[in-house]
Design an enzyme around this catalytic site. Structure first.
Site, PDB file in Angstrom:
ATOM      1  N   HIS A  77       0.835  -1.226   0.000  1.00  0.00           N
ATOM      2  CA  HIS A  77       0.000   0.000   0.000  1.00  0.00           C
ATOM      3  C   HIS A  77       0.861   1.265   0.000  1.00  0.00           C
ATOM      4  O   HIS A  77       0.502   2.272   0.618  1.00  0.00           O
ATOM      5  CB  HIS A  77      -0.948   0.022   1.201  1.00  0.00           C
ATOM      6  CG  HIS A  77      -1.966  -1.071   1.210  1.00  0.00           C
ATOM      7  ND1 HIS A  77      -3.246  -0.919   0.723  1.00  0.00           N
ATOM      8  CD2 HIS A  77      -1.897  -2.356   1.645  1.00  0.00           C
ATOM      9  CE1 HIS A  77      -3.919  -2.042   0.864  1.00  0.00           C
ATOM     10  NE2 HIS A  77      -3.116  -2.944   1.419  1.00  0.00           N
ATOM     11  N   ASN A 150     -10.279  -2.819   2.360  1.00  0.00           N
ATOM     12  CA  ASN A 150      -9.933  -2.899   0.938  1.00  0.00           C
ATOM     13  C   ASN A 150     -11.202  -2.755   0.100  1.00  0.00           C
ATOM     14  O   ASN A 150     -12.306  -2.876   0.625  1.00  0.00           O
ATOM     15  CB  ASN A 150      -9.303  -4.268   0.616  1.00  0.00           C
ATOM     16  CG  ASN A 150      -7.809  -4.313   0.924  1.00  0.00           C
ATOM     17  OD1 ASN A 150      -7.188  -3.301   1.205  1.00  0.00           O
ATOM     18  ND2 ASN A 150      -7.248  -5.508   0.862  1.00  0.00           N
ATOM     19  N   HIS A 341      -4.202   0.958  11.825  1.00  0.00           N
ATOM     20  CA  HIS A 341      -4.004  -0.318  12.507  1.00  0.00           C
ATOM     21  C   HIS A 341      -5.368  -0.919  12.847  1.00  0.00           C
ATOM     22  O   HIS A 341      -6.155  -0.277  13.565  1.00  0.00           O
ATOM     23  CB  HIS A 341      -3.202  -0.062  13.792  1.00  0.00           C
ATOM     24  CG  HIS A 341      -2.924  -1.284  14.609  1.00  0.00           C
ATOM     25  ND1 HIS A 341      -3.034  -2.569  14.099  1.00  0.00           N
ATOM     26  CD2 HIS A 341      -2.538  -1.426  15.899  1.00  0.00           C
ATOM     27  CE1 HIS A 341      -2.740  -3.435  15.055  1.00  0.00           C
ATOM     28  NE2 HIS A 341      -2.440  -2.777  16.148  1.00  0.00           N
ATOM     29  N   TYR A 364       0.742  -4.234  12.087  1.00  0.00           N
ATOM     30  CA  TYR A 364       0.638  -2.804  11.745  1.00  0.00           C
ATOM     31  C   TYR A 364       1.498  -1.908  12.639  1.00  0.00           C
ATOM     32  O   TYR A 364       2.176  -1.011  12.143  1.00  0.00           O
ATOM     33  CB  TYR A 364      -0.828  -2.359  11.716  1.00  0.00           C
ATOM     34  CG  TYR A 364      -1.540  -2.897  10.490  1.00  0.00           C
ATOM     35  CD1 TYR A 364      -1.785  -4.267  10.351  1.00  0.00           C
ATOM     36  CD2 TYR A 364      -1.934  -2.070   9.458  1.00  0.00           C
ATOM     37  CE1 TYR A 364      -2.401  -4.783   9.220  1.00  0.00           C
ATOM     38  CE2 TYR A 364      -2.555  -2.578   8.328  1.00  0.00           C
ATOM     39  CZ  TYR A 364      -2.787  -3.933   8.213  1.00  0.00           C
ATOM     40  OH  TYR A 364      -3.387  -4.442   7.086  1.00  0.00           O
TER      41      TYR A 364
HETATM   42 FE1  HDE Z   1      -2.676  -4.833   5.405  1.00  0.00          FE
HETATM   43  N1  HDE Z   1      -0.857  -4.088   5.885  1.00  0.00           N
HETATM   44  N2  HDE Z   1      -2.052  -6.680   5.948  1.00  0.00           N
HETATM   45  N3  HDE Z   1      -4.442  -5.667   4.777  1.00  0.00           N
HETATM   46  N4  HDE Z   1      -3.302  -3.075   4.793  1.00  0.00           N
HETATM   47  C1  HDE Z   1      -0.477  -2.820   5.728  1.00  0.00           C
HETATM   48  O1  HDE Z   1       0.646  -1.580   7.376  1.00  0.00           O
HETATM   49  C2  HDE Z   1      -0.957  -6.939   6.682  1.00  0.00           C
HETATM   50  C3  HDE Z   1      -4.805  -6.978   4.851  1.00  0.00           C
HETATM   51  C4  HDE Z   1      -4.552  -2.733   4.384  1.00  0.00           C
HETATM   52  O2  HDE Z   1      -3.306   3.467   4.022  1.00  0.00           O
HETATM   53  C5  HDE Z   1       0.854  -2.527   6.362  1.00  0.00           C
HETATM   54  O3  HDE Z   1       0.988   0.608   7.756  1.00  0.00           O
HETATM   55  C6  HDE Z   1      -0.907  -8.329   7.027  1.00  0.00           C
HETATM   56  C7  HDE Z   1      -6.205  -7.136   4.626  1.00  0.00           C
HETATM   57  C8  HDE Z   1      -4.600  -1.340   4.019  1.00  0.00           C
HETATM   58  O4  HDE Z   1      -1.682   3.272   5.452  1.00  0.00           O
HETATM   59  C9  HDE Z   1       1.243  -3.871   6.987  1.00  0.00           C
HETATM   60  C10 HDE Z   1      -2.011  -8.889   6.443  1.00  0.00           C
HETATM   61  C11 HDE Z   1      -6.684  -5.867   4.398  1.00  0.00           C
HETATM   62  C12 HDE Z   1      -3.324  -0.854   4.253  1.00  0.00           C
HETATM   63  C13 HDE Z   1       0.071  -4.742   6.613  1.00  0.00           C
HETATM   64  C14 HDE Z   1      -2.726  -7.851   5.780  1.00  0.00           C
HETATM   65  C15 HDE Z   1      -5.572  -4.974   4.493  1.00  0.00           C
HETATM   66  C16 HDE Z   1      -2.543  -1.961   4.740  1.00  0.00           C
HETATM   67  C17 HDE Z   1       1.857  -1.885   5.463  1.00  0.00           C
HETATM   68  C18 HDE Z   1      -2.439 -10.342   6.435  1.00  0.00           C
HETATM   69  C19 HDE Z   1      -8.127  -5.458   4.061  1.00  0.00           C
HETATM   70  C20 HDE Z   1      -2.817   0.551   4.018  1.00  0.00           C
HETATM   71  C21 HDE Z   1       1.940  -0.447   5.887  1.00  0.00           C
HETATM   72  C22 HDE Z   1      -2.551 -10.917   7.670  1.00  0.00           C
HETATM   73  C23 HDE Z   1      -9.036  -5.628   5.137  1.00  0.00           C
HETATM   74  C24 HDE Z   1      -3.104   1.440   5.175  1.00  0.00           C
HETATM   75  C25 HDE Z   1       1.154  -0.364   7.081  1.00  0.00           C
HETATM   76  C26 HDE Z   1      -2.661   2.843   4.863  1.00  0.00           C
HETATM   77  C27 HDE Z   1      -1.201  -1.857   5.136  1.00  0.00           C
HETATM   78  C28 HDE Z   1      -0.010  -6.006   7.022  1.00  0.00           C
HETATM   79  C29 HDE Z   1      -3.917  -8.091   5.039  1.00  0.00           C
HETATM   80  C30 HDE Z   1      -5.707  -3.562   4.292  1.00  0.00           C
HETATM   81  C31 HDE Z   1       2.567  -4.454   6.569  1.00  0.00           C
HETATM   82  C32 HDE Z   1       0.169  -8.986   7.841  1.00  0.00           C
HETATM   83  C33 HDE Z   1      -7.009  -8.431   4.676  1.00  0.00           C
HETATM   84  C34 HDE Z   1      -5.804  -0.574   3.495  1.00  0.00           C
HETATM   85  O5  HDE Z   1       1.340  -3.780   8.371  1.00  0.00           O
END
Ligand code: HDE
Length: 684
Positions: A77, A150, A341, A364
């Protein structure tokens, strides 16, 4: 406004941000120490042609700061854009949750939203094929609540432990860092074929949902099952949805790829301009609620993030509305430094045992520590809650709070045990006391093992054009894959969804058709999944008007006035910037030239023409129109503009409106714009 006696967090969000905003208008240049600077073009040197001197503290400070301007981009992202707004609940949700911001319809909760793509780097194009992030921070009176969503309601994998593998597979391949912001490569499809829980999400990724027309025209989904808990302690499962007021709309793939070059900022520009124009994006918040006793009533596991809860089985209750009404002042300070988060919750919202969610709850904060350089990122203006923070956490990089007193531990008597925990009645967060039992094992529940039923549900729910787009997307992506073996594995995998789909892909990419007939007899569909059934309106659609001198001023002014009255955006295109003069003296300011724009940047084209002398003008106009035609867009033509369609033989096609009677023409054209795309058009 007086700050006296108030903690910075106790202002409204906008007042709070105001304290950090700096306006340089009419000010002298200073160093970071506040010293006025007299020279900012020439460093201090020993003689006019001599070496620069270490002593030049202003030069050193300026250069050092610049050298450190970048922070690591988000690991996923990375590319995003955001805006401020507010949320209001329509009626009290007391029956379901005690969350304060969901109780009182007269309360407006400030929000900040960041939209994003997932795979690409921070500088990548907006219009790529990808899921979109839709993260909302609610600054509530009980602290920040983040709905980190998402635009696709399911996810690739079921257990967070696989997330690093998934992301490694879709990022550019490590040996040559190709391709950027695209899953059309070997490692991603190798991951898909070997991790078949991805089957459902891939259907969404290959569908039109992954190439949204605008951030304003996509849904948002919290994906996981969360919990609502009311003030009686009763809990229910809940899924969150954002529903855009303008409906869910998409680009077509050829258009999306061209936009990536013509305007890589297409989505952020669209959001920015809409807010500047006062066309504030609106989304309704919906919830799907399942009673605890119904947990096992469905033919899927409600804790499995690769499954959606079909809206026909679990209706979406619309409970409130979010309006985005203010652009940011500084993208780095607000969008880049925003830290979301899913674990930022308020009383009344709780977690479930979805293993994907459980892993996110760790990831997060961990990622912010490296990205934002330490544990004090909650003090950045965009991340600050609007309520005061009191705890015994101290120090760390970039600490801004000046905690008074000598006590920084709990429990204590020297400060009368302050800050002291709050009881549930006082607003203290108490985790839902779910009963959990089991052996420690590394395994997956059998109820998570059906990977295809909902992929089939999705396929069954698509209209014919949507199915064709899915076949095209698979064929594009797999057509870029080098490994024949991986291609074949994916074809064979998708025979589990639809033999028709798998055969069409195989045919397009030169793979072997799958063996045997469809294994599944699932015929269920969910109309809510098809974009054919979404809201359609002409509001904020953008029409490019191709015009030259001597156009029919009176007629064209009338048409443009009526289009604008419907909320349609009108932009004038010609061969040169400046003014074009109509036959009656009407003047129109040109917004774009053929060189600076392209038909892909508009939702519809209106060809007017005029007295055109250059051959080049005609060629450019004809190209614009032909391209819009191939993207199924509405095209209107009157006066001299008609000839472009006549010459190309495009006049008798759906969505092509040719006009002599101007009133009739305008109405028909607006209807064609409202329909958005004319899929029944034969592309010649
Ligand atoms: Fe994320 N995801 N994600 N994700 N995600 C990040 O956090 C993660 C998942 C989502 O505009 C990271 O700050 C794991 C689902 C958005 O700043 C990180 C898993 C959904 C955003 C991270 C998922 C999301 C992130 C990277 C699987 C939809 C951007 C930077 C277990 C519900 C937020 C950050 C923004 C961002 C981890 C799966 C949505 C690495 C480990 C499912 C919208 O922490």
């Amino acid at each position: 406004m007086s700050n006296k006696g108030k903690n910075v967090n106790e202002f409204s969000k906008d007042e709070q941000l105001e304290q950090f905003r700096v306006d340089d208008d009419g000010q002298h240049l200073t160093t970071n120490q506040g010293l006025k600077v007299s020279e900012d073009e020439f460093s201090l040197k020993a003689g006019e042609r001599g070496p620069t001197l270490m002593e030049d503290f202003h030069f050193r400070e300026k250069m050092t700061h610049f050298d450190h301007e970048r922070i690591p981009e988000r690991v996923v992202h990375a590319r995003g854009f955001g805006a401020h707004g507010e949320f209001e609940v329509y009626e009290s949700m007391k029956e379901y949750t005690k969350a304060k911001f969901l109780q009182d319809p007269s309360v407006k909760t400030p929000v900040f939203v960041r939209f994003s793509t997932v795979a690409g780097s921070r500088g990548s194009a907006d219009s790529v094929r990808d899921a979109r992030g839709f993260a909302t921070k609610f600054y509530t009176e009980e602290g920040n609540y983040d709905l980190v969503a998402n635009n696709i309601p399911v996810f690739f994998i079921q257990d967070a432990i696989k997330f690093p593998d998934l992301v490694h597979s879709f990022k550019p391949q490590p040996h040559n860092e190709i391709p950027q912001a695209s899953t059309a490569h070997d490692t991603f499809w190798d991951f898909v074929a070997n991790n078949q829980e991805t089957a459902h999400m891939i259907m969404w990724n290959m569908s039109d949902r992954a190439i949204p027309r605008s951030f304003r025209m996509m849904e948002g989904f919290g994906v996981h099952a969360f919990r609502f808990v009311n003030d009686q302690g009763k809990a229910r499962f809940v899924k969150f949805h954002w529903k855009p007021k303008l409906g869910v709309h998409s680009l077509v793939w050829d258009e999306a790829q061209k936009i990536a070059g013509k305007d890589p900022d297409f989505h952020r520009r669209d959001l920015w301009e809409s807010i500047e124009n006062g066309d504030f994006p609106e989304y309704e918040l919906g919830v799907q609620i399942i009673e605890e006793e119904d947990e096992f009533k469905f033919d899927f596991d409600i804790l499995d993030a690769t499954k959606l809860w079909p809206e026909e089985e679990v209706p979406v209750k619309i409970i409130g509305k979010m309006t985005l009404n203010r652009n940011v002042d500084n993208v780095f300070a607000e969008v880049e430094q925003a830290a979301f988060h899913p674990g930022h919750v308020v009383p009344g919202i709780d977690f479930t045992n979805d293993p994907l969610l459980q892993g996110r709850l760790f990831s997060y904060t961990d990622t912010q520590l490296i990205r934002l350089g330490g544990p004090n990122f909650h003090e950045l203006p965009i991340n600050r809650p609007v309520v005061p923070i009191h705890n015994n956490q101290r120090d760390g990089y970039g600490r801004q709070t000046i905690n008074k007193g000598m006590v920084s531990y709990h429990k204590n008597s020297l400060a009368s045990n302050a800050p002291m925990p709050a009881t549930e009645e006082e607003g203290g967060y108490v985790h839902y006391q779910e009963k959990v039992e089991g052996r420690k094992i590394q395994a997956r529940s059998d109820s998570f093992k059906d990977h295809f039923s909902q992929a089939i549900l999705f396929w069954n729910s698509m209209s014919q054009p949507e199915k064709e787009h899915i076949i095209e997307a698979f064929s594009f992506e797999l057509g870029k894959v080098q490994s024949k073996d991986v291609q074949q594995q994916v074809v064979d995998m998708y025979a589990n969804v639809s033999v028709e789909l798998a055969k069409a892909i195989a045919d397009n990419i030169g793979a072997n058709p799958p063996q045997g007939e469809a294994a599944s007899k699932i015929t269920k569909s969910s109309p809510a999944l098809s974009q054919e059934n979404t809201k359609k309106s002409p509001e904020t659609r953008k029409v490019g008007v191709i015009i030259s001198n001597d156009f029919n001023g009176a007629d064209v002014s009338d048409v443009l006035k009526t289009l604008k009255a419907e909320g349609i955006q009108v932009e004038i295109i010609s061969d040169k910037l400046g003014k074009r003069k109509g036959s009656d003296g009407t003047e129109l300011e040109v917004d774009h030239t053929f060189l600076t724009s392209d038909s892909v940047l508009f939702d519809a084209i209106y060809a007017v023409g005029g007295n055109v002398e250059s051959k080049e003008f005609n060629q450019n106009a004809a190209y614009f129109i032909k391209e819009a035609f191939c993207h199924y867009k509405p095209i209107g033509a009157t006066h001299e503009g008609k000839k472009y369609l006549q010459e190309e033989n495009l006049t008798n096609s759906p969505g092509v409106i040719i006009g002599d009677d101007m009133k009739q023409f305008t109405q028909n054209f607006i209807n064609a714009i409202t329909a958005h795309r004319h899929w029944d058009r034969k592309i010649v």
